[in-house]
Write a protein that holds these residues in place. Structure first.
Motif, short mmCIF file in Angstrom:
data_model
loop_
_atom_site.label_atom_id
_atom_site.label_comp_id
_atom_site.label_asym_id
_atom_site.label_seq_id
_atom_site.Cartn_x
_atom_site.Cartn_y
_atom_site.Cartn_z
N ALA A 35 80.82 -35.00 -16.01
CA ALA A 35 80.53 -34.54 -14.64
C ALA A 35 81.75 -34.69 -13.75
N ALA A 36 82.42 -35.85 -13.84
CA ALA A 36 83.57 -36.11 -12.97
C ALA A 36 84.68 -35.11 -13.25
N LEU A 37 84.87 -34.74 -14.51
CA LEU A 37 85.97 -33.84 -14.88
C LEU A 37 85.54 -32.39 -14.96
N ASN A 38 84.24 -32.15 -14.71
CA ASN A 38 83.70 -30.79 -14.76
C ASN A 38 83.90 -30.15 -16.14
N LYS A 39 83.59 -30.94 -17.18
CA LYS A 39 83.71 -30.44 -18.56
C LYS A 39 82.32 -30.28 -19.16
N PRO A 40 82.18 -29.41 -20.16
CA PRO A 40 80.87 -29.26 -20.81
C PRO A 40 80.47 -30.50 -21.60
N LEU A 41 79.13 -30.67 -21.74
CA LEU A 41 78.54 -31.85 -22.38
C LEU A 41 77.62 -31.40 -23.51
N VAL A 42 77.65 -32.10 -24.65
CA VAL A 42 76.70 -31.82 -25.73
C VAL A 42 76.17 -33.15 -26.29
N GLY A 43 74.83 -33.26 -26.39
CA GLY A 43 74.21 -34.44 -27.00
C GLY A 43 73.68 -34.08 -28.38
N VAL A 44 73.94 -34.93 -29.38
CA VAL A 44 73.58 -34.57 -30.76
C VAL A 44 72.64 -35.59 -31.40
N HIS A 45 72.04 -35.16 -32.52
CA HIS A 45 71.12 -35.99 -33.29
C HIS A 45 71.93 -36.83 -34.29
N HIS A 46 71.79 -38.15 -34.20
CA HIS A 46 72.61 -39.06 -34.99
C HIS A 46 72.53 -38.77 -36.50
N MET A 47 71.32 -38.53 -37.02
CA MET A 47 71.16 -38.32 -38.47
C MET A 47 71.81 -37.01 -38.91
N ALA A 48 71.68 -35.99 -38.04
CA ALA A 48 72.32 -34.70 -38.36
C ALA A 48 73.83 -34.87 -38.44
N THR A 49 74.39 -35.75 -37.60
CA THR A 49 75.85 -35.92 -37.63
C THR A 49 76.29 -36.61 -38.92
N HIS A 50 75.48 -37.57 -39.41
CA HIS A 50 75.80 -38.17 -40.71
C HIS A 50 75.81 -37.09 -41.79
#
Ligand code: KG4
Ligand code: ZN
Length: 352
Positions: free
Chosen positions: A103-118
């Motif tokens: 938010a401070a840097l006005n950059k995009p954000l993505v939240g991911v599923h921990h198991m999918a990342t493994h």
């Protein structure tokens, strides 16, 4: 085109992680601050202790991730974080840091599923010409997970099995303690593996321990460590060294047979639906056990002698919790412009 650079944060369990990863599969930095023995006395992760450690360690981890990558926040194109599953309070430390930075840097954000990342990690770590193809299986074996997942695409995963009770890693830890082994330099599980290799003549016979729930995909490892516990409790004299080695080997052998049996059962069940994975990816701290690795290779060769099923082990530092895998799994969403809002909620419990 210039590659996309992601700063990723992970704090779902007991490791505080920050990493910088690019869309051209470069890991520019990968910082992991472990809590190691902080939780040992509790026999599991103590949430409050873990949250406080994440709070202490996350800012420094972010600073080091940028320094190691030789970048400033201005060079970062997007910020990724673990949305879940995990311990709510732990997740919130990483997610609030990620959201505030974005938010401070006005950059995009993505939240991911921990198991999918493994499950997606091998796409980051395997040489391009040996990449596992979808669908592939992931066997995730650590202190926190005992999972069999089917990855059919970068966004679709199916959980085929999890443990009905405790994880395989915890059972290694508990059996090591029952045998009076200590933490050593690499932890209880690795110490147990080493203990099994002790060269001792005339080992006493401690009959094989059975695989629980044959015919079912679910794992059970508390069954196994309880059998060892009962065996020790019923011994009439204190265990000799050779007796301990025999027990350790019987345990490790049963742990391996269970993994192999469930993996092969999973492959058979999929095959009946005409799903034939060409690769099995094994990751998590327990995947560094070379006895287990060899047994898994044998089991796959026996299951499918003609069409060899590939066995992939990502490097150990990327098998265990880390933020490089978080950054990598977020990449396709950043590249598609599929961002999350800064108000996105956490999912402490989240089916894959
Ligand atoms: O993935 P990991 O480093 O962290 C968490 O799950 O938090 O896995 C740690 C687990 C511990 O239970 C440890 O005893 C086990 O992995 N482990 C092993 C070996 N190395 C680590 N278990 C069996 N054999 C090993 N060589
Ligand atoms: Zn994990």
């Amino acid at each position: 085109s210039r590659s996309f650079t992601v700063l990723a944060l992970e704090s779902s369990a007991d490791d505080t992680c920050a990493a910088v990863v690019t869309s051209s599969r470069q890991i520019l930095s990968n910082i992991v601050v472990k809590q190691l023995r902080l939780h040992e006395v509790f026999g599991g992760i103590h949430p409050t202790v873990a949250i406080e450690a994440h709070q202490r360690n996350m800012p420094g981890a972010v600073r080091r991730a940028l320094d190691h990558a030789n970048l400033t926040m201005q060079d970062i194109d997007g910020v990724a974080f673990t949305r879940g599953p995990g311990i709510g309070g732990c997740l919130s430390v990483g997610s609030n840091a990620a959201k505030t930075l974005a938010a401070a840097l006005n950059k995009p954000l993505v939240g991911v599923h921990h198991m999918a990342t493994h499950a997606l990690t091998p796409l980051l770590t395997t040489p391009i010409d040996q990449l596992p193809e979808f669908p592939f299986l992931t066997l995730l074996i650590s202190g926190g997970h005992t999972l069999l997942l089917l990855a059919t695409s970068k966004t679709e995963f199916r959980m085929l099995a999890t443990t009905a009770d405790e994880s395989i890693g915890r059972s290694f830890d508990k059996v090591a303690r029952l045998l009076g082994l200590d933490w050593g330099t690499k932890g209880l599980g690795a110490t147990l593996e080493e203990f099994c290799r002790k060269d001792i003549a005339d080992l006493p016979d401690v009959g094989p321990f059975s695989v629980p729930m044959p015919g079912k995909l679910a794992f059970s490892y508390s069954c196994l460590h309880s059998s060892i516990e009962r065996y020790i409790a019923s011994a009439k004299t204190p265990l000799t060294e050779s007796h301990k080695v025999a027990l350790a080997r019987a345990f490790q052998d049963a742990a391996a047979r269970q993994l192999c049996a469930k993996l092969v059962l999973g492959l058979k069940q999929l095959s009946m639906k005409d799903i034939k994975p060409k690769h099995v990816v094994v990751s998590g701290g327990v995947a560094s056990n070379s006895f287990l690795r060899a047994r898994l290779r044998e089991a796959l060769d026996e299951y499918s002698p003609d069409e060899k099923v590939g066995l992939v082990f990502p490097p150990p530092e990327l098998c265990t919790d880390n933020a490089a895998m978080i950054g990598w799994a977020s990449m396709h969403r950043f590249l598609m412009g599929d961002y999350d809002d800064y108000t996105i909620d956490l999912r402490a419990k989240w089916d894959i």
